[in-house]
Design a protein around this motif. Structure first.
Motif, PDB file in Angstrom:
ATOM      1  N   GLU A 177       0.832  -1.207   0.000  1.00  0.00           N
ATOM      2  CA  GLU A 177       0.000   0.000   0.000  1.00  0.00           C
ATOM      3  C   GLU A 177       0.866   1.255   0.000  1.00  0.00           C
ATOM      4  O   GLU A 177       0.534   2.241  -0.671  1.00  0.00           O
ATOM      5  CB  GLU A 177      -0.912  -0.011   1.224  1.00  0.00           C
ATOM      6  N   GLY A 178       1.951   1.238   0.753  1.00  0.00           N
ATOM      7  CA  GLY A 178       2.853   2.374   0.760  1.00  0.00           C
ATOM      8  C   GLY A 178       3.462   2.622  -0.607  1.00  0.00           C
ATOM      9  O   GLY A 178       3.581   3.773  -1.057  1.00  0.00           O
ATOM     10  N   ARG A 179       3.824   1.549  -1.290  1.00  0.00           N
ATOM     11  CA  ARG A 179       4.372   1.679  -2.644  1.00  0.00           C
ATOM     12  C   ARG A 179       3.316   2.217  -3.614  1.00  0.00           C
ATOM     13  O   ARG A 179       3.608   3.059  -4.467  1.00  0.00           O
ATOM     14  CB  ARG A 179       4.887   0.323  -3.126  1.00  0.00           C
ATOM     15  N   LEU A 180       2.090   1.728  -3.473  1.00  0.00           N
ATOM     16  CA  LEU A 180       1.003   2.183  -4.334  1.00  0.00           C
ATOM     17  C   LEU A 180       0.747   3.673  -4.127  1.00  0.00           C
ATOM     18  O   LEU A 180       0.541   4.427  -5.090  1.00  0.00           O
ATOM     19  CB  LEU A 180      -0.260   1.373  -4.024  1.00  0.00           C
ATOM     20  N   TRP A 181       0.741   4.094  -2.883  1.00  0.00           N
ATOM     21  CA  TRP A 181       0.550   5.504  -2.535  1.00  0.00           C
ATOM     22  C   TRP A 181       1.639   6.356  -3.188  1.00  0.00           C
ATOM     23  O   TRP A 181       1.359   7.401  -3.785  1.00  0.00           O
ATOM     24  CB  TRP A 181       0.585   5.635  -1.016  1.00  0.00           C
ATOM     25  N   ALA A 182       2.881   5.927  -3.075  1.00  0.00           N
ATOM     26  CA  ALA A 182       3.997   6.680  -3.655  1.00  0.00           C
ATOM     27  C   ALA A 182       3.849   6.816  -5.163  1.00  0.00           C
ATOM     28  O   ALA A 182       4.061   7.901  -5.737  1.00  0.00           O
ATOM     29  CB  ALA A 182       5.312   5.984  -3.322  1.00  0.00           C
ATOM     30  N   LEU A 183       3.482   5.728  -5.812  1.00  0.00           N
ATOM     31  CA  LEU A 183       3.313   5.764  -7.262  1.00  0.00           C
ATOM     32  C   LEU A 183       2.200   6.731  -7.651  1.00  0.00           C
ATOM     33  O   LEU A 183       2.335   7.503  -8.606  1.00  0.00           O
ATOM     34  CB  LEU A 183       3.011   4.365  -7.789  1.00  0.00           C
ATOM     35  N   ALA A 184       1.109   6.700  -6.904  1.00  0.00           N
ATOM     36  CA  ALA A 184       0.003   7.612  -7.191  1.00  0.00           C
ATOM     37  C   ALA A 184       0.438   9.068  -7.031  1.00  0.00           C
ATOM     38  O   ALA A 184       0.047   9.935  -7.818  1.00  0.00           O
ATOM     39  CB  ALA A 184      -1.175   7.305  -6.272  1.00  0.00           C
ATOM     40  N   GLU A 185       1.248   9.354  -6.029  1.00  0.00           N
ATOM     41  CA  GLU A 185       1.742  10.717  -5.839  1.00  0.00           C
ATOM     42  C   GLU A 185       2.599  11.164  -7.019  1.00  0.00           C
ATOM     43  O   GLU A 185       2.482  12.299  -7.496  1.00  0.00           O
ATOM     44  CB  GLU A 185       2.554  10.800  -4.543  1.00  0.00           C
ATOM     45  N   GLU A 186       3.469  10.270  -7.480  1.00  0.00           N
ATOM     46  CA  GLU A 186       4.333  10.618  -8.603  1.00  0.00           C
ATOM     47  C   GLU A 186       3.522  10.838  -9.881  1.00  0.00           C
ATOM     48  O   GLU A 186       3.789  11.776 -10.644  1.00  0.00           O
ATOM     49  CB  GLU A 186       5.364   9.509  -8.821  1.00  0.00           C
ATOM     50  N   ARG A 221       6.478   3.956   1.220  1.00  0.00           N
ATOM     51  CA  ARG A 221       6.089   5.123   0.409  1.00  0.00           C
ATOM     52  C   ARG A 221       7.309   5.961   0.059  1.00  0.00           C
ATOM     53  O   ARG A 221       7.501   6.355  -1.095  1.00  0.00           O
ATOM     54  CB  ARG A 221       5.069   5.951   1.190  1.00  0.00           C
ATOM     55  N   GLN A 222       8.168   6.237   1.055  1.00  0.00           N
ATOM     56  CA  GLN A 222       9.336   7.068   0.798  1.00  0.00           C
ATOM     57  C   GLN A 222      10.357   6.351  -0.083  1.00  0.00           C
ATOM     58  O   GLN A 222      10.925   6.945  -1.012  1.00  0.00           O
ATOM     59  CB  GLN A 222      10.002   7.476   2.115  1.00  0.00           C
ATOM     60  N   LEU A 223      10.582   5.067   0.196  1.00  0.00           N
ATOM     61  CA  LEU A 223      11.560   4.315  -0.598  1.00  0.00           C
ATOM     62  C   LEU A 223      11.119   4.202  -2.054  1.00  0.00           C
ATOM     63  O   LEU A 223      11.936   4.297  -2.977  1.00  0.00           O
ATOM     64  CB  LEU A 223      11.767   2.924  -0.003  1.00  0.00           C
ATOM     65  N   GLN A 224       9.816   4.002  -2.270  1.00  0.00           N
ATOM     66  CA  GLN A 224       9.320   3.891  -3.640  1.00  0.00           C
ATOM     67  C   GLN A 224       9.454   5.217  -4.382  1.00  0.00           C
ATOM     68  O   GLN A 224       9.841   5.256  -5.550  1.00  0.00           O
ATOM     69  CB  GLN A 224       7.868   3.437  -3.652  1.00  0.00           C
ATOM     70  N   ARG A 225       9.169   6.318  -3.702  1.00  0.00           N
ATOM     71  CA  ARG A 225       9.313   7.634  -4.353  1.00  0.00           C
ATOM     72  C   ARG A 225      10.783   7.898  -4.689  1.00  0.00           C
ATOM     73  O   ARG A 225      11.104   8.400  -5.774  1.00  0.00           O
ATOM     74  CB  ARG A 225       8.770   8.742  -3.440  1.00  0.00           C
ATOM     75  N   ASP A 226      11.673   7.529  -3.780  1.00  0.00           N
ATOM     76  CA  ASP A 226      13.104   7.710  -4.057  1.00  0.00           C
ATOM     77  C   ASP A 226      13.521   6.870  -5.271  1.00  0.00           C
ATOM     78  O   ASP A 226      14.287   7.333  -6.115  1.00  0.00           O
ATOM     79  CB  ASP A 226      13.940   7.298  -2.838  1.00  0.00           C
ATOM     80  N   ARG A 227      13.014   5.650  -5.331  1.00  0.00           N
ATOM     81  CA  ARG A 227      13.356   4.775  -6.462  1.00  0.00           C
ATOM     82  C   ARG A 227      12.844   5.351  -7.772  1.00  0.00           C
ATOM     83  O   ARG A 227      13.571   5.377  -8.775  1.00  0.00           O
ATOM     84  CB  ARG A 227      12.773   3.382  -6.217  1.00  0.00           C
ATOM     85  N   LEU A 228      11.626   5.826  -7.780  1.00  0.00           N
ATOM     86  CA  LEU A 228      11.055   6.361  -9.009  1.00  0.00           C
ATOM     87  C   LEU A 228      11.760   7.639  -9.455  1.00  0.00           C
ATOM     88  O   LEU A 228      11.805   7.951 -10.651  1.00  0.00           O
ATOM     89  CB  LEU A 228       9.562   6.617  -8.827  1.00  0.00           C
ATOM     90  N   ARG A 229      12.301   8.359  -8.501  1.00  0.00           N
ATOM     91  CA  ARG A 229      13.017   9.595  -8.837  1.00  0.00           C
ATOM     92  C   ARG A 229      14.501   9.353  -9.106  1.00  0.00           C
ATOM     93  O   ARG A 229      15.239  10.298  -9.366  1.00  0.00           O
ATOM     94  CB  ARG A 229      12.872  10.595  -7.691  1.00  0.00           C
TER      95      ARG A 229
END
Length: 209
Positions: free
Chosen positions: A105-114, A198-206
């Motif tokens: 869910e945290g990863r999904l949230w991060a992806l949605a934010e991006e 959530r934070q790790l996924q956003r860092d990965r996507l960026r």
């Protein structure tokens, strides 16, 4: 019994209520938004407390934790002294490839934010905003709703979005489709796992991790 106001505006007054008093319905509507903000604040305070426990388990000093959390050193010290003596610190792996529901869910949230930040017309934007304000919470139903919105955004915005977004979505969806899984015993609470993922996924996507 309901009573219309004297101007025919449709505002209802309780019998005996002073002229100009709010109705129960009006008060409930007014306070609904306030209560959501209060609940969100309480949840954030609980999450911060859990994060302090996690950081203490890393062996970080109280000064360092205070600086990171923007808390006073005495406040951090007070939180740490509440920890049960001898209680092992919560465990938290930092690999993105973890199958429990809160992590996904945290990863999904991060992806949605991006996606929301990348697309002006993203359909998931309102959902992301509601999550950030504490007006929406993750449940099996809300998770499915966010996935549907993301699926449409990724399809319609394919030409504008990095391929890594679709790859991340497919990985997360496969994990969620496999069925809900609990984290291993002794792991950090779900709220912490969701926040860290959530934070790790956003860092990965960026490209920062």
């Amino acid at each position: 019994m309901e009573h219309a106001d004297e101007e025919g505006t449709g505002v209802r007054h309780e019998p005996g209520a002073p002229t100009g008093a709010l109705t129960e319905e009006q008060a409930a509507r007014m306070l609904a938004g306030m209560n959501e903000v209060i609940r969100a604040g309480e949840e954030m305070r609980r999450l911060r407390t859990e994060m302090v426990k996690l950081f203490a388990g890393f062996g970080w000093t109280q000064d360092k934790i205070a600086r990171i959390t923007d808390m006073s050193q005495p406040a951090v010290s007070k939180q740490i002294t509440r920890l049960t003596p001898g209680e092992p610190p919560p465990r938290l792996g930092l690999s993105l490839d973890q199958p429990d529901t809160a992590w996904l869910e945290g990863r999904l949230w991060a992806l949605a934010e991006e996606v929301s930040e990348a697309l002006d017309t993203a359909r998931c934007t309102r959902f992301v905003s509601a999550l950030a304000r504490g007006r929406r919470r993750f449940t099996p139903e809300s998770s499915q709703e966010l996935r549907r919105l993301l699926e449409e955004d990724l399809r319609l915005g394919a030409a504008e979005l990095p391929a890594a977004f679709r790859t991340a979505y497919d990985e997360i969806s496969r994990g969620l489709d496999a069925g809900p899984k609990a984290a291993a015993a002794g792991s950090a609470p779900a709220s912490v796992r969701r926040a860290v993922a959530r934070q790790l996924q956003r860092d990965r996507l960026r490209g920062d991790a």
